[in-house]
Design a protein around this motif. Structure first.
Motif, PDB file in Angstrom:
ATOM      1  N   LEU A  86       0.823  -1.210   0.000  1.00 32.85           N
ATOM      2  CA  LEU A  86       0.000   0.000   0.000  1.00 32.85           C
ATOM      3  C   LEU A  86       0.857   1.259   0.000  1.00 32.85           C
ATOM      4  CD1 LEU A  86      -2.790  -1.069   2.524  1.00 32.85           C
ATOM      5  CD2 LEU A  86      -3.081  -0.624   0.069  1.00 32.85           C
ATOM      6  N   ASP A  87       1.951   1.255   0.747  1.00 34.68           N
ATOM      7  CA  ASP A  87       2.806   2.441   0.828  1.00 34.68           C
ATOM      8  C   ASP A  87       3.479   2.735  -0.515  1.00 34.68           C
ATOM      9  OD1 ASP A  87       3.889   4.563   2.473  1.00 34.68           O
ATOM     10  OD2 ASP A  87       5.813   3.529   2.353  1.00 34.68           O
ATOM     11  N   TRP A  88       4.061   1.708  -1.123  1.00 34.22           N
ATOM     12  CA  TRP A  88       4.653   1.906  -2.449  1.00 34.22           C
ATOM     13  C   TRP A  88       3.573   2.268  -3.475  1.00 34.22           C
ATOM     14  CZ3 TRP A  88       9.345   3.006  -3.716  1.00 34.22           C
ATOM     15  CH2 TRP A  88      10.438   2.492  -3.004  1.00 34.22           C
ATOM     16  N   GLY A  89       2.410   1.623  -3.352  1.00 32.98           N
ATOM     17  CA  GLY A  89       1.337   1.876  -4.312  1.00 32.98           C
ATOM     18  C   GLY A  89       0.854   3.314  -4.282  1.00 32.98           C
ATOM     19  N   MET A  90       0.594   3.841  -3.091  1.00 32.68           N
ATOM     20  CA  MET A  90       0.147   5.220  -2.998  1.00 32.68           C
ATOM     21  C   MET A  90       1.244   6.195  -3.419  1.00 32.68           C
ATOM     22  SD  MET A  90      -3.011   5.320  -2.309  1.00 32.68           S
ATOM     23  CE  MET A  90      -3.122   7.096  -2.026  1.00 32.68           C
ATOM     24  N   THR A  91       2.492   5.847  -3.148  1.00 31.87           N
ATOM     25  CA  THR A  91       3.603   6.689  -3.602  1.00 31.87           C
ATOM     26  C   THR A  91       3.629   6.755  -5.120  1.00 31.87           C
ATOM     27  OG1 THR A  91       4.912   6.087  -1.653  1.00 31.87           O
ATOM     28  CG2 THR A  91       6.109   7.011  -3.519  1.00 31.87           C
ATOM     29  N   GLU A  92       3.523   5.610  -5.776  1.00 30.43           N
ATOM     30  CA  GLU A  92       3.550   5.593  -7.243  1.00 30.43           C
ATOM     31  C   GLU A  92       2.342   6.322  -7.833  1.00 30.43           C
ATOM     32  OE1 GLU A  92       5.803   4.829  -9.241  1.00 30.43           O
ATOM     33  OE2 GLU A  92       7.104   3.253  -8.441  1.00 30.43           O
ATOM     34  N   LEU A  93       1.182   6.183  -7.224  1.00 38.15           N
ATOM     35  CA  LEU A  93      -0.014   6.837  -7.764  1.00 38.15           C
ATOM     36  C   LEU A  93       0.048   8.352  -7.583  1.00 38.15           C
ATOM     37  CD1 LEU A  93      -2.751   4.293  -6.617  1.00 38.15           C
ATOM     38  CD2 LEU A  93      -2.055   4.782  -8.974  1.00 38.15           C
ATOM     39  N   VAL A  94       0.595   8.813  -6.461  1.00 34.71           N
ATOM     40  CA  VAL A  94       0.751  10.258  -6.259  1.00 34.71           C
ATOM     41  C   VAL A  94       1.714  10.828  -7.300  1.00 34.71           C
ATOM     42  CG1 VAL A  94       1.713  11.992  -4.692  1.00 34.71           C
ATOM     43  CG2 VAL A  94       0.126  10.280  -3.822  1.00 34.71           C
ATOM     44  N   ILE A  95       2.737  10.070  -7.629  1.00 36.93           N
ATOM     45  CA  ILE A  95       3.706  10.519  -8.642  1.00 36.93           C
ATOM     46  C   ILE A  95       3.108  10.461 -10.038  1.00 36.93           C
ATOM     47  CG2 ILE A  95       5.904   9.910  -9.760  1.00 36.93           C
ATOM     48  CD1 ILE A  95       6.886   8.958  -7.038  1.00 36.93           C
ATOM     49  N   ASN A  96       2.339   9.404 -10.306  1.00 39.62           N
ATOM     50  CA  ASN A  96       1.775   9.184 -11.647  1.00 39.62           C
ATOM     51  C   ASN A  96       0.286   9.525 -11.628  1.00 39.62           C
ATOM     52  OD1 ASN A  96       4.103   7.611 -13.165  1.00 39.62           O
ATOM     53  ND2 ASN A  96       4.009   6.770 -11.090  1.00 39.62           N
ATOM     54  N   GLN A  97      -0.004  10.806 -11.797  1.00 39.02           N
ATOM     55  CA  GLN A  97      -1.362  11.296 -11.627  1.00 39.02           C
ATOM     56  C   GLN A  97      -2.350  10.714 -12.638  1.00 39.02           C
ATOM     57  OE1 GLN A  97      -3.164  13.341  -9.463  1.00 39.02           O
ATOM     58  NE2 GLN A  97      -1.437  12.869  -8.108  1.00 39.02           N
ATOM     59  N   LYS A  98      -1.910  10.407 -13.861  1.00 45.34           N
ATOM     60  CA  LYS A  98      -2.836   9.821 -14.840  1.00 45.34           C
ATOM     61  C   LYS A  98      -3.327   8.455 -14.378  1.00 45.34           C
ATOM     62  CE  LYS A  98      -1.312  12.237 -19.012  1.00 45.34           C
ATOM     63  NZ  LYS A  98      -0.772  12.111 -20.398  1.00 45.34           N
TER      64      LYS A  98
ATOM     65  N   PRO B  80     -11.001  -3.926 -12.705  1.00 46.06           N
ATOM     66  CA  PRO B  80      -9.817  -4.501 -13.374  1.00 46.06           C
ATOM     67  C   PRO B  80      -8.603  -3.575 -13.378  1.00 46.06           C
ATOM     68  CG  PRO B  80     -11.499  -3.864 -14.981  1.00 46.06           C
ATOM     69  CD  PRO B  80     -12.139  -3.788 -13.634  1.00 46.06           C
ATOM     70  N   TYR B  81      -8.815  -2.270 -13.479  1.00 48.30           N
ATOM     71  CA  TYR B  81      -7.648  -1.379 -13.489  1.00 48.30           C
ATOM     72  C   TYR B  81      -6.991  -1.334 -12.111  1.00 48.30           C
ATOM     73  CZ  TYR B  81      -4.552   2.490 -14.612  1.00 48.30           C
ATOM     74  OH  TYR B  81      -3.429   3.262 -14.825  1.00 48.30           O
ATOM     75  N   LEU B  82      -7.794  -1.352 -11.056  1.00 47.15           N
ATOM     76  CA  LEU B  82      -7.226  -1.414  -9.704  1.00 47.15           C
ATOM     77  C   LEU B  82      -6.356  -2.664  -9.541  1.00 47.15           C
ATOM     78  CD1 LEU B  82      -7.535  -0.149  -6.663  1.00 47.15           C
ATOM     79  CD2 LEU B  82      -8.895  -2.218  -6.332  1.00 47.15           C
ATOM     80  N   LYS B  83      -6.839  -3.789 -10.036  1.00 48.05           N
ATOM     81  CA  LYS B  83      -6.058  -5.021  -9.946  1.00 48.05           C
ATOM     82  C   LYS B  83      -4.775  -4.914 -10.768  1.00 48.05           C
ATOM     83  CE  LYS B  83     -10.044  -7.983  -8.967  1.00 48.05           C
ATOM     84  NZ  LYS B  83      -9.602  -8.503  -7.665  1.00 48.05           N
ATOM     85  N   ALA B  84      -4.843  -4.203 -11.901  1.00 45.02           N
ATOM     86  CA  ALA B  84      -3.644  -3.982 -12.714  1.00 45.02           C
ATOM     87  C   ALA B  84      -2.644  -3.101 -11.972  1.00 45.02           C
ATOM     88  CB  ALA B  84      -4.024  -3.357 -14.047  1.00 45.02           C
ATOM     89  N   VAL B  85      -3.154  -2.103 -11.248  1.00 45.65           N
ATOM     90  CA  VAL B  85      -2.285  -1.249 -10.425  1.00 45.65           C
ATOM     91  C   VAL B  85      -1.536  -2.090  -9.390  1.00 45.65           C
ATOM     92  CG1 VAL B  85      -2.282   0.531  -8.625  1.00 45.65           C
ATOM     93  CG2 VAL B  85      -3.578   0.893 -10.740  1.00 45.65           C
TER      94      VAL B  85
ATOM     95  N   ILE C  51       2.469  -2.691  -8.899  1.00 47.01           N
ATOM     96  CA  ILE C  51       3.188  -2.447  -7.639  1.00 47.01           C
ATOM     97  C   ILE C  51       4.045  -3.667  -7.289  1.00 47.01           C
ATOM     98  CG2 ILE C  51       2.953  -1.970  -5.169  1.00 47.01           C
ATOM     99  CD1 ILE C  51       0.167  -0.741  -5.873  1.00 47.01           C
ATOM    100  N   PHE C  52       3.461  -4.857  -7.392  1.00 51.32           N
ATOM    101  CA  PHE C  52       4.215  -6.077  -7.097  1.00 51.32           C
ATOM    102  C   PHE C  52       5.397  -6.245  -8.050  1.00 51.32           C
ATOM    103  CE2 PHE C  52       0.260  -8.190  -5.101  1.00 51.32           C
ATOM    104  CZ  PHE C  52       0.698  -7.906  -3.821  1.00 51.32           C
ATOM    105  N   ARG C  53       5.234  -5.833  -9.308  1.00 51.33           N
ATOM    106  CA  ARG C  53       6.327  -5.982 -10.279  1.00 51.33           C
ATOM    107  C   ARG C  53       7.507  -5.088  -9.923  1.00 51.33           C
ATOM    108  NH1 ARG C  53       8.538  -3.555 -14.650  1.00 51.33           N
ATOM    109  NH2 ARG C  53       7.126  -1.763 -14.525  1.00 51.33           N
ATOM    110  N   LEU C  54       7.228  -3.817  -9.651  1.00 48.14           N
ATOM    111  CA  LEU C  54       8.303  -2.862  -9.378  1.00 48.14           C
ATOM    112  C   LEU C  54       8.794  -2.920  -7.938  1.00 48.14           C
ATOM    113  CD1 LEU C  54       7.191   0.375 -11.289  1.00 48.14           C
ATOM    114  CD2 LEU C  54       9.260  -0.968 -11.700  1.00 48.14           C
ATOM    115  N   HIS C  55       7.909  -3.259  -7.013  1.00 45.64           N
ATOM    116  CA  HIS C  55       8.254  -3.199  -5.593  1.00 45.64           C
ATOM    117  C   HIS C  55       7.785  -4.470  -4.870  1.00 45.64           C
ATOM    118  CE1 HIS C  55       9.122   1.016  -6.385  1.00 45.64           C
ATOM    119  NE2 HIS C  55       7.897   1.159  -6.855  1.00 45.64           N
TER     120      HIS C  55
END
Length: 501
Positions: free
Chosen positions: A310-322, A350-355, A359-363
């Motif tokens: 969750l921490d990495w995920g929210m960090t990536e989403l804040v950075i990647n606004q689209k 489905p997009y949430l699951k892709a997110v 996250i699992f791929r990068l972090h």
């Protein structure tokens, strides 16, 4: 002082391990080993590991290939860094590579490795894995704890809302959420209430256990010289951390044995274990220490996987606004004016699951999967590898392998709706293995995924997120802290504007 200690240790190592060299030369002549970078006497390749071993191993793999041989002190080691080689380790040779090396820190913390994660392969490990799969982490059991997840997500929303219009230390609140879900499911109580989270020092305890179990302590590579752990201070730190957890578990077990009010429908995990201990299970009854070892597995793995994702995920989403906007639009279109996400909504996102896959791929929470040890001589990719060799699978590197991923450094969840739509993280697709695969895969995938999906969907639905005034995405410190699991070195501080007034 640290330099003198280091020189002293180096001298001791040189004096004590000199006899090992001839054995290693013999092994090199006898076996056709994978490519290896140049070694130093005694230390072998240890000097090539930085404070972030997964990154050091990644760079070595880019130079020497997806399967490499390292001599780490006394320990012959194979590192694999591609999906193809990971499949060889965790599928083709899964049985031969299903044991664990006896790491000093794990032996002390996990009651002589009688937990599931670090227990060596054998009858006892098969017995407790069966208990975990069938009794503790079955789909029915995970579903029975839906009410805990729902309650803790609502509490997380309240905590974040209270901070507005000021900033929110989201990292701390996500840590509380992950801990509260685990404690609610395992023990039926919430340790964050009444300040117990801070009083017990959960944050420091979890940080210590991450670091102590990282598997790259100097003493672990010279097992014939156990005294090194005393010289480095590792032994005293282990003893201190072990005592804190042991005291806590003794209190919890005593409470549950005295109360014994659990019903079958809402039986907490510790009650299941105590029932098995009391009533026996097959020919191998559990001891009280066995129960505590399995509980510590839950703490070490269950809390961190949820929190870090969750921490990495929210960090990536804040950075990647689209990506943030697309994920929010999806959740809000499904829920409409309804304020709270239900678990029945999750299959429609489905997009949430892709997110989450991205996250699992990068972090991946565990950048280097738990070490394996070969129980017999095996051949991989034409290389012959002897028994008692340690194996590391670099999941972090595999997630960034350009052979498997287009534009691997970019956060691009839509890849899992397009070219990689058939890839999942449940152990069948070796390009994405945050939970491992084969016999040694994590049995808590369903538990962890449920806790992550519900919380992330709710955070996206309930708030509009932005960085504090004057902070740009490039200002965020993305440095990782290595351990058995991997979190960011800096906390994520954000402004969370409630979507529902």
């Amino acid at each position: 002082m640290a330099l003198l200690q280091h020189l002293f240790l180096s001298t001791l190592v040189i004096m004590a391990v000199i006899a090992v060299l001839s054995k290693k030369k013999f092994r090199k002549r006898k076996y056709n080993l994978p490519p290896s970078p140049p070694k130093l006497p005694i230390l072998g390749n240890l000097h090539q590991l930085s404070k972030l071993p997964h990154i050091s191993l990644h760079h070595l793999a880019r130079t020497y290939g997806p399967i490499i041989f390292l001599q780490l002190g006394e320990i012959p080691t194979i590192v694999v860094s591609s999906a193809k080689m990971a499949k060889e380790v965790m599928k083709t040779h899964d049985l031969a590579l299903s044991s664990r090396p006896q790491i000093f820190s794990a032996k002390r913390l996990f009651y002589d490795c009688t937990d599931m994660v670090f227990s060596p392969y054998g009858a006892y490990w098969r017995h407790i894995r069966k208990i975990c799969v069938l009794e503790l982490l079955s789909a029915k059991r995970v579903q029975s704890y839906s009410h805990v997840r729902v309650e803790e997500v609502a509490r997380l929303v309240d905590r974040i809302t209270e901070s507005y219009p000021g900033t929110t230390n989201l990292t701390k609140l996500l840590g509380l959420y992950a801990n509260d879900v685990l404690c609610g499911v395992a023990f039926g109580r919430n340790f964050s209430a009444g300040g117990d989270y801070d009083r017990h020092g959960f944050q420091k305890m979890m940080e210590d256990i991450r670091e102590l179990l990282g598997g790259f302590s100097i003493g672990d590579f010279f097992p014939s010289m156990e005294f090194i752990h005393s010289l480095t201070g590792m032994k005293s730190r282990l003893e201190h951390t072990f005592r804190r957890f042991d005291d806590l578990f003794n209190v919890i077990l005593r409470e549950h044995q005295e109360e014994n009010k659990a019903t079958e429908l809402h039986k907490y995990l510790v009650d299941v274990l105590l029932d098995i201990q009391k009533n026996g299970c097959g020919e191998m009854p559990l001891t009280r220490d066995n129960v505590k070892a399995i509980i510590l597995d839950m703490f070490a793995a269950g809390t961190d996987t949820t929190f870090i994702t969750l921490d990495w995920g929210m960090t990536e989403l804040v950075i990647n606004q689209k990506a943030m906007e697309r994920a929010q639009a999806e959740v809000r279109s499904v829920l409409g004016e309804r304020k709270f996400v239900q678990e029945t909504d999750l299959p429609h996102l489905p997009y949430l699951k892709a997110v989450i896959k991205e996250i699992f791929r990068l972090h991946p929470p565990a950048p280097v999967l738990g070490p394996r040890e070969s129980m017999e001589d095996i051949t991989i990719d034409g290389y012959s590898i002897p028994a008692k060799t340690r194996f590391f699978v670099n999941a972090w590197s595999i997630g960034r392998d350009p052979e498997s991923w287009v534009d691997p450094q970019s956060f691009r969840p839509e890849r899992f709706l397009n070219e990689n739509s058939n890839i999942d993280f449940k152990g069948q697709d070796f390009e994405l293995i945050p939970f491992g695969a084969g016999r040694r895969s994590c049995p808590a995938i369903a538990f962890g995924t449920a806790s992550v999906e519900l919380a992330l969907a709710q955070l996206l639905h309930s708030f509009d997120w932005e960085l504090p005034h004057g902070t740009q995405p490039k200002d965020l410190d993305m440095t990782e802290v290595f351990g058995i699991t991997m979190h960011r070195v800096a906390n994520l501080t954000v402004v969370a504007k409630p979507h529902f007034s």
